[in-house]
Design an enzyme around this catalytic site. Structure first.
Site, mmCIF file in Angstrom:
data_model
loop_
_atom_site.group_PDB
_atom_site.id
_atom_site.type_symbol
_atom_site.label_atom_id
_atom_site.label_comp_id
_atom_site.label_asym_id
_atom_site.label_seq_id
_atom_site.Cartn_x
_atom_site.Cartn_y
_atom_site.Cartn_z
ATOM 1 C CB SER A 146 -0.944 -0.166 1.187
ATOM 2 O OG SER A 146 -1.913 0.826 1.128
ATOM 3 C CG ASP A 211 -7.506 -2.113 -3.348
ATOM 4 O OD1 ASP A 211 -8.159 -1.133 -2.798
ATOM 5 O OD2 ASP A 211 -6.415 -2.342 -3.127
ATOM 6 C CG HIS A 240 -6.161 -1.276 0.321
ATOM 7 N ND1 HIS A 240 -5.560 -1.106 -0.923
ATOM 8 C CD2 HIS A 240 -5.598 -0.949 1.353
ATOM 9 C CE1 HIS A 240 -4.595 -0.372 -0.392
ATOM 10 N NE2 HIS A 240 -4.641 -0.185 0.847
#
Length: 295
Positions: A146, A211, A240
């Site tokens: 991320s 996501d 995610h």
């Protein structure tokens, strides 16, 4: 234009767990430990000084028969106290050492989180790996989850002899998470879309097709732009924050590690240029705000 910069900064935010999920203490023998985190005789704890003047916490998880060392940059809403179960699993299944760290302002690390502080943070961690553990670039794999893809590609674009890079639910840039822009602006942050083109080693991209924080298109585009692409992992239905729960996650990572090990035997890592002159001597999930709502 200054207002534009302020607006972008206001919409992007770091979310360190508050309060932190762990603390750092020093034992009578001088060894650093994390009270509350499962004790592991093969885990070292470090406090590292960064070029930004902060002191950050880093942990090194040793595997006695490690093939490589993974430098793991975690997501935006986690700290090291929440990550140790994953590190234990990755260490065992992938047969690697794992070095991870908390960004400035996260966990027991001092300072405030910012884009440039995360760059200084990962530089300090890399310096520790190089000097304390004598880890060579050829045996190092950078892993960015991320927002951790930002410091990962910052370092990965500067080191020319890395063994590999893993991008997990990565972002193209901060602004592109918020708006569907087609060009890079000077006030954008984490310009991964530009830095991925400078990485000269195999790149594995993993992203969930569902996501809803960082759109699947970010992972797809990063993979397209990578010079040396490895088979990507597009997790059907993955979100995610849950890719680790899918069996194909660890299976695909293991396959990637095996391919890198085979390549290290048949040919050394690329040595395109000497190390660039960068100063390294001082050295759970992403959440964004869209408009007035936060994820």
């Amino acid at each position: 234009m200054g207002n534009v910069t302020s607006n972008v900064a206001a919409k992007f935010a770091f979310f360190p767990p508050d309060p932190p999920t762990y603390d750092v203490c020093r034992e009578d023998d001088g060894r650093l430990v994390l009270p509350g985190v499962s004790a592991d005789k093969n885990m070292d704890v470090h406090l590292l000084e960064t070029k930004g003047g902060n002191q950050i916490v880093a942990t090194f998880w040793k595997h006695p028969f490690a093939r490589f060392t993974l430098l793991y940059s975690h997501g935006n809403a986690a700290d090291l106290g929440q990550m140790h179960d994953l590190f234990i699993e990755l260490r065992a299944h992938l047969r690697v050492n794992i070095m991870s760290y908390d960004y400035s302002g996260y966990g027991a690390s001092s300072g405030k989180p910012s884009e440039f502080n995360t760059y200084y943070d990962i530089e300090a961690v890399y310096n520790c790996l190089k000097e304390y553990y004598e880890v060579k670039q050829e045996d190092l794999i950078l892993y960015g989850q991320s927002v951790g893809s930002g410091p990962t590609l910052h370092l990965g674009s500067r080191l020319q002899k890395l063994r590999g890079v893993v991008l997990h639910s990565a972002i193209l840039s901060g602004l592109r998470v918020l708006y569907p822009v087609k060009m890079t602006f000077w006030f954008d942050i984490y310009k991964n879309i530009d830095k991925i083109r400078l990485v000269n080693c195999p790149v594995l991209v993993m992203h969930g097709t569902n996501d809803d924080i960082v759109d699947f298109s970010h992972g797809k585009r990063l993979w397209e732009l990578a010079k040396e692409k490895y088979d990507p992992l597009w997790v059907k239905g993955g979100g995610h924050c849950n890719l680790e729960t899918y069996p194909e996650y660890i299976k695909h990572l293991g396959k990637f590690m095996n391919e890198l090990e085979k390549a290290s035997i048949t040919k050394p890592a690329k040595q395109l240029t000497s190390d660039p002159s960068i100063d390294l001597k001082h050295n759970k999930c992403l959440r964004w705000k869209k408009g007035s709502n936060s994820n």
